[in-house]
Design an enzyme around this catalytic site. Sequence first.
Site, mmCIF file in Angstrom:
data_model
loop_
_atom_site.group_PDB
_atom_site.id
_atom_site.type_symbol
_atom_site.label_atom_id
_atom_site.label_comp_id
_atom_site.label_asym_id
_atom_site.label_seq_id
_atom_site.Cartn_x
_atom_site.Cartn_y
_atom_site.Cartn_z
ATOM 1 N N LYS A 164 0.839 -1.362 -0.124
ATOM 2 C CA LYS A 164 0.097 0.061 -0.137
ATOM 3 C C LYS A 164 0.800 1.044 0.123
ATOM 4 C CE LYS A 164 -4.267 -2.002 1.874
ATOM 5 N NZ LYS A 164 -3.802 -3.272 1.834
ATOM 6 N N ASP B 139 -1.486 -2.265 -4.092
ATOM 7 C CA ASP B 139 -2.993 -2.258 -3.766
ATOM 8 C C ASP B 139 -3.565 -0.921 -3.885
ATOM 9 O OD1 ASP B 139 -2.918 -4.856 -2.853
ATOM 10 O OD2 ASP B 139 -2.845 -4.529 -0.865
ATOM 11 N N GLN C 91 -10.734 -0.648 -9.023
ATOM 12 C CA GLN C 91 -11.718 -1.076 -8.343
ATOM 13 C C GLN C 91 -13.031 -0.862 -9.241
ATOM 14 O OE1 GLN C 91 -10.255 1.948 -5.864
ATOM 15 N NE2 GLN C 91 -9.974 0.874 -3.925
ATOM 16 N N ARG D 288 -4.774 -6.056 -11.267
ATOM 17 C CA ARG D 288 -5.919 -6.900 -10.333
ATOM 18 C C ARG D 288 -7.204 -6.105 -10.499
ATOM 19 N NH1 ARG D 288 -4.546 -6.124 -4.449
ATOM 20 N NH2 ARG D 288 -3.299 -7.927 -4.679
ATOM 21 N N LYS E 108 -13.967 -5.340 -6.441
ATOM 22 C CA LYS E 108 -14.897 -4.579 -6.148
ATOM 23 C C LYS E 108 -14.532 -3.314 -5.753
ATOM 24 C CE LYS E 108 -18.524 -8.076 -6.174
ATOM 25 N NZ LYS E 108 -19.785 -8.415 -5.423
ATOM 26 N N GLY E 109 -13.804 -3.331 -4.334
ATOM 27 C CA GLY E 109 -13.406 -2.004 -3.848
ATOM 28 C C GLY E 109 -13.941 -2.064 -2.459
ATOM 29 N N THR F 123 -12.242 -11.791 -6.334
ATOM 30 C CA THR F 123 -13.488 -11.643 -5.738
ATOM 31 C C THR F 123 -13.881 -13.071 -5.013
ATOM 32 O OG1 THR F 123 -15.817 -11.367 -6.333
ATOM 33 C CG2 THR F 123 -14.681 -12.656 -8.066
ATOM 34 N N HIS F 124 -14.798 -13.084 -4.025
ATOM 35 C CA HIS F 124 -15.566 -14.298 -3.396
ATOM 36 C C HIS F 124 -16.978 -14.616 -3.897
ATOM 37 C CE1 HIS F 124 -12.602 -12.012 -0.710
ATOM 38 N NE2 HIS F 124 -12.111 -13.139 -0.827
ATOM 39 N N ARG G 273 -12.499 -6.806 7.056
ATOM 40 C CA ARG G 273 -12.842 -8.081 6.523
ATOM 41 C C ARG G 273 -14.098 -8.408 7.539
ATOM 42 N NH1 ARG G 273 -9.703 -7.339 3.425
ATOM 43 N NH2 ARG G 273 -11.586 -6.727 2.415
HETATM 44 C C1 LIG Z 1 -7.196 -10.779 -3.579
HETATM 45 C C2 LIG Z 1 -7.987 -9.533 -3.061
HETATM 46 C C3 LIG Z 1 -7.319 -8.363 -3.047
HETATM 47 C C4 LIG Z 1 -8.015 -7.162 -2.898
HETATM 48 N N1 LIG Z 1 -7.515 -6.064 -2.926
HETATM 49 C C5 LIG Z 1 -8.067 -4.931 -2.840
HETATM 50 C C6 LIG Z 1 -7.621 -3.588 -3.011
HETATM 51 O O1 LIG Z 1 -6.437 -3.123 -3.324
HETATM 52 N N2 LIG Z 1 -8.511 -2.317 -3.027
HETATM 53 C C7 LIG Z 1 -9.714 -2.491 -2.539
HETATM 54 O O2 LIG Z 1 -10.268 -1.520 -2.486
HETATM 55 N N3 LIG Z 1 -10.239 -3.859 -2.337
HETATM 56 C C8 LIG Z 1 -9.303 -5.017 -2.410
HETATM 57 N N4 LIG Z 1 -9.977 -6.018 -2.159
HETATM 58 C C9 LIG Z 1 -11.361 -6.110 -1.567
HETATM 59 C C10 LIG Z 1 -12.600 -6.050 -2.302
HETATM 60 O O3 LIG Z 1 -12.546 -4.914 -3.064
HETATM 61 C C11 LIG Z 1 -13.729 -6.653 -1.788
HETATM 62 O O4 LIG Z 1 -13.737 -5.489 -0.952
HETATM 63 C C12 LIG Z 1 -13.854 -7.759 -1.136
HETATM 64 O O5 LIG Z 1 -13.167 -8.906 -2.146
HETATM 65 C C13 LIG Z 1 -15.459 -8.220 -0.938
HETATM 66 O O6 LIG Z 1 -16.134 -8.264 -2.444
HETATM 67 P P1 LIG Z 1 -16.189 -9.665 -3.220
HETATM 68 O O7 LIG Z 1 -15.753 -9.316 -4.595
HETATM 69 O O8 LIG Z 1 -15.685 -10.864 -2.558
HETATM 70 O O9 LIG Z 1 -17.775 -9.781 -3.127
HETATM 71 P P2 LIG Z 1 -18.780 -9.669 -1.876
HETATM 72 O O10 LIG Z 1 -20.151 -9.412 -2.824
HETATM 73 O O11 LIG Z 1 -18.512 -8.505 -1.155
HETATM 74 O O12 LIG Z 1 -18.766 -10.724 -1.464
HETATM 75 C C14 LIG Z 1 -19.197 -11.929 -1.874
HETATM 76 C C15 LIG Z 1 -19.403 -13.083 -0.904
HETATM 77 O O13 LIG Z 1 -18.217 -13.651 -0.353
HETATM 78 C C16 LIG Z 1 -18.507 -13.726 0.884
HETATM 79 N N5 LIG Z 1 -17.356 -12.840 1.723
HETATM 80 C C17 LIG Z 1 -16.791 -11.840 1.294
HETATM 81 N N6 LIG Z 1 -16.169 -11.252 2.348
HETATM 82 C C18 LIG Z 1 -16.103 -11.979 3.389
HETATM 83 C C19 LIG Z 1 -15.771 -12.068 4.741
HETATM 84 N N7 LIG Z 1 -14.942 -11.351 5.148
HETATM 85 N N8 LIG Z 1 -16.030 -13.125 5.648
HETATM 86 C C20 LIG Z 1 -16.699 -13.915 5.162
HETATM 87 N N9 LIG Z 1 -17.373 -14.237 3.836
HETATM 88 C C21 LIG Z 1 -17.376 -13.143 2.880
HETATM 89 C C22 LIG Z 1 -19.713 -13.695 1.371
HETATM 90 O O14 LIG Z 1 -20.251 -15.053 1.032
HETATM 91 C C23 LIG Z 1 -20.396 -12.887 0.211
HETATM 92 O O15 LIG Z 1 -21.516 -12.981 0.073
HETATM 93 C C24 LIG Z 1 -9.462 -7.297 -2.570
HETATM 94 C C25 LIG Z 1 -9.900 -8.556 -2.341
HETATM 95 C C26 LIG Z 1 -9.248 -9.584 -2.771
HETATM 96 C C27 LIG Z 1 -10.030 -11.126 -3.033
#
Ligand SMILES: Cc1cc2nc3c(=O)[nH]c(=O)nc-3n(C[C@H](O)[C@H](O)[C@H](O)COP(=O)(O)OP(=O)(O)OC[C@H]3O[C@@H](n4cnc5c(N)ncnc54)[C@H](O)[C@@H]3O)c2cc1C
Length: 299
Positions: free
Chosen positions: A92, A126, A155, A177, A180-181, A219-220, A282
């Site tokens: 960062k 990041d 993002q 990368r 979503k943000g 993304t998850h 988180r």
């Molecule tokens: C490898 C990686 C790098 C990243 N780098 C950055 C970055 O540089 N800048 C930035 O702004 N953001 C970053 N993020 C965070 C990202 O922007 C999202 O805030 C985060 O990934 C949640 O969004 P999602 O795409 O998983 O979707 P969401 O719709 O938020 O989540 C989808 C599903 O995933 C599961 N889930 C998500 N988070 C959690 C949790 N904490 N605990 C349990 N279950 C959960 C839930 O089942 C949820 O319904 C990063 C994420 C990842 C995976």
Amino acid sequence: MPGLLDAAITRALPLLPKPVVWRVARRYIAGTRREDALGTIGRLNAAGMVATVDLLGEHARDPAEADAAVAEYAEVLREIRRGNLRSNISVKLTHFGLKTDAAGCERRMRGLLEEARSLGNFVRIDMEDSSCTDATLALYRRLRSDFENVGPVLQAYLRRTPEDARSLLGGPPLNVRICKGIYREPPEIAWKAHDEINRNYLLVLEALLNGGASVGCATHDEPLAEAAIAMARRLRISPERFECQMLLGVREDLSARLEASGQRVRIYVPYGEEWHAYSIRRLRENPRIARYVLRALFR
Ligand SMILES: Cc1cc2nc3c(=O)[nH]c(=O)nc-3n(C[C@H](O)[C@H](O)[C@H](O)COP(=O)(O)OP(=O)(O)OC[C@H]3O[C@@H](n4cnc5c(N)ncnc54)[C@H](O)[C@@H]3O)c2cc1C
């Protein structure tokens, strides 16, 4: 009812005692020490996944703190090489002084990129909140003109991102990368609705893949990850240009399933003493936050 309780607990998170937060957030953090991170990477590598390591921390308070962060990252890079581990690093820029000492931040990044290059490794920058976006992309561009081993993050929630993607694709080959943000941004600059963010995510992803970029799809969100993988297949993107990325401790069932299906998966491995702010971010995203926090409180 669980929804209301989750919302109340999410609001109260910053007030919780640190030991409780640690207990609930432990699964998102490799540990406080470098060895913890290296051990976690070893386990992930053994399970077929690659990693990216994040030394927790942001907004360095003084140059000494920024220098110490760079020195720690350099040691991590050397340990990765010594241990033959498959991992790069994620940094960062505010941790290196972006907001307080922009010239020092650039000097530190150049030093770290030299070190990474000599070890055959890569540095991911990041993306932080929107007050950093312009400065981060500008510094990335300057660094990228001298180093091939660096890449930014876009993002999907930011309305400006399609334009940023177009402009980055006009420069040298891009390794990016997309996520979503995570930060709280006003609606004037950021999409708020899940569907709008996902639509923007896939639009930008398609532009990046068609534009020749290598993309880490972070993304998850299972349907979104599936749509991204299907898109990469449809566009016949070679495996080294597309990977899925997830955070340590989140949706481990999904990362294991994707890995088993032959998809390259990279896990983001955070470690360090500054685990509190990251853990709160988180936990806020955990849809079952109430259950976890209540269990930790009453254990
Ligand atoms: C490898 C990686 C790098 C990243 N780098 C950055 C970055 O540089 N800048 C930035 O702004 N953001 C970053 N993020 C965070 C990202 O922007 C999202 O805030 C985060 O990934 C949640 O969004 P999602 O795409 O998983 O979707 P969401 O719709 O938020 O989540 C989808 C599903 O995933 C599961 N889930 C998500 N988070 C959690 C949790 N904490 N605990 C349990 N279950 C959960 C839930 O089942 C949820 O319904 C990063 C994420 C990842 C995976």
